[in-house]
Scaffold this active site. Structure first.
Site, short mmCIF file in Angstrom:
data_model
loop_
_atom_site.label_atom_id
_atom_site.label_comp_id
_atom_site.label_asym_id
_atom_site.label_seq_id
_atom_site.Cartn_x
_atom_site.Cartn_y
_atom_site.Cartn_z
NE ARG A 266 -3.90 0.60 1.92
CZ ARG A 266 -5.13 0.76 2.40
NH1 ARG A 266 -5.37 1.58 3.41
NH2 ARG A 266 -6.16 0.11 1.87
CG HIS B 53 -8.47 0.23 -2.95
ND1 HIS B 53 -7.73 -0.87 -2.56
CD2 HIS B 53 -9.13 0.63 -1.81
CE1 HIS B 53 -7.92 -1.11 -1.28
NE2 HIS B 53 -8.77 -0.21 -0.80
CD GLN C 113 -13.13 -1.67 -0.78
OE1 GLN C 113 -12.33 -1.59 0.14
NE2 GLN C 113 -14.33 -2.18 -0.63
CG ASP D 193 -13.43 6.54 -1.41
OD1 ASP D 193 -13.32 6.35 -0.18
OD2 ASP D 193 -12.43 6.60 -2.18
CB CYS E 159 -14.27 1.34 -0.08
SG CYS E 159 -13.58 3.01 0.01
NE ARG F 23 -10.50 -5.09 0.32
CZ ARG F 23 -9.67 -4.12 0.77
NH1 ARG F 23 -10.18 -3.07 1.38
NH2 ARG F 23 -8.38 -4.19 0.58
N1 NVA Z 1 -9.86 6.83 -1.77
C1 NVA Z 1 -9.56 6.41 -0.41
C2 NVA Z 1 -9.80 4.96 -0.23
C3 NVA Z 1 -9.60 4.46 1.19
C4 NVA Z 1 -9.79 2.99 1.32
C5 NVA Z 1 -8.13 6.77 -0.07
O1 NVA Z 1 -7.25 6.56 -0.91
O2 NVA Z 1 -7.89 7.26 1.04
N1 CP Z 2 -11.33 0.10 2.35
C1 CP Z 2 -10.07 0.01 2.79
O1 CP Z 2 -9.12 -0.24 2.02
O2 CP Z 2 -9.94 0.17 4.12
P1 CP Z 2 -8.57 0.38 4.92
O3 CP Z 2 -7.99 1.68 4.48
O4 CP Z 2 -8.97 0.37 6.36
O5 CP Z 2 -7.64 -0.76 4.58
#
Ligand code: NVA
Ligand code: CP
Length: 299
Positions: free
Chosen positions: A100, A127, A130, A217, A256, A284
């Site tokens: 990540r 992502h 997800q 989101d 999400c 997930r």
């Molecule tokens: N678009 C959000 C998704 C979090 C799971 C982010 O990147 O923070």
């Molecule tokens: N939806 C998601 O990826 O959650 P986290 O950021 O908690 O991993």
């Protein structure tokens, strides 16, 4: 060497096979089949996470493998060791990497230099894990995504909306994004996507009208904290009960998570649709077990 770096680079066949496989993993959660037996998978996280970390650690364990959580700050990477050196070391000791981070190119570099499978656990660009869980949820509740209208209300050019657009391109469902003009996908992206079933509007009502799935989101993704000018653009883009009055009767709402109540979604709508949203979060685990098992196959 297989990797899962994006929805974009999957074929429609692999994408739908992964979702069917995820449904199977959900049915046989305690299967004796252990495709990761004897394997160690590293997890490098440069951004916060609850669901992704939890579901990968549990999933790897359930598939018979060992998960090694590596905080990016504790690695020599954080002191400037290049990815190509880090990846070559890791590739000699572990069987796969879950990453990540911000820059999609970092994943490409890890895969190239490590010569082990790499999974995108969220970048600024996509992502994918997800979206697999989201599609599984749609399939479970609505039976299919075919002939469904799926709307996304929020940041139209974020990791989530981008992965959804590629999923729509591959699977052919109607996908409408409602986003403020400066948060819409640029023309070059849409030209590359080349998907007539994907449309963009700045009118949330238009996007939600007749929609079977309404997806949202956060307005500010990780790394954009404090961008108050951007957040201000989303006034009128909240998913709330007023907005949902024109949706299809049997509509579902996806988020999400994490959610910011009374920003992108009202408390009322989130709690009304909590059973779907937490089913989506649970999915997930099943989706990622399908991904890990697919990557563990040689080929
Ligand atoms: N678009 C959000 C998704 C979090 C799971 C982010 O990147 O923070
Ligand atoms: N939806 C998601 O990826 O959650 P986290 O950021 O908690 O991993």
């Amino acid at each position: 060497m297989r990797s899962l770096l994006s929805i974009k680079e999957l074929t429609p066949r692999i994408l739908s096979d992964l979702i069917y496989s995820a449904a199977d993993f959900k049915l046989i959660r305690d299967s004796h089949d252990k495709p990761l037996a004897g394997q160690t998978w590293g997890m490098i996280f440069n951004k916060s996470s609850t669901r992704t970390r939890l579901s990968f650690e549990v999933g790897i364990h359930e598939l018979g493998g060992n998960a090694l959580f590596l905080s990016a700050n504790d690695l020599q990477l954080g002191r400037g060791e290049p990815i190509k050196d880090t990846a070559r070391v890791m590739g000699r000791m572990i069987h796969g990497l879950i990453i990540r981070t911000y820059d999609q190119q970092d994943l490409v570099d890890f895969a190239q230099w490590g010569k082990i499978p790499v999974v995108n656990a969220l970048t600024d660009d996509e992502h994918p894990c997800q979206i697999l869980a989201d599609l599984l949820t749609v399939q479970e509740i609505l039976g299919t995504w075919e002939d469904k209208k799926i709307a996304f209300v929020g940041d139209g050019y974020s990791n989530m909306s981008i992965s959804w657009m590629w999923a729509a391109k591959h699977l052919g469902f109607e996908f409408v994004i409602a986003a403020p003009e400066s948060c819409q996908p640029p023309a070059e992206f849409l030209a590359e996507l080349d998907a007539p079933n994907v449309t963009i509007t700045d009118d949330p009502q238009q996007a939600v009208e007749g929609a079977h799935v309404i997806n949202t989101d956060v307005w500010l993704s990780m790394g954009q904290e404090g961008q108050d000018e951007k957040e201000a653009l989303f006034s009128g883009f909240q998913v709330n009960s007023d907005l949902l009055t024109s949706a299809a009767n049997d509509h579902i709402v996806l988020h999400c998570l994490p959610a910011y109540r009374e920003k992108e979604i009202s408390e009322e709508v989130l709690e009304l649709h909590a059973s779907t949203i937490f089913q989506q979060a649970e999915n997930r685990l099943h989706a990622q077990k399908a991904v890990l098992a697919w990557l563990a196959l040689k080929g």
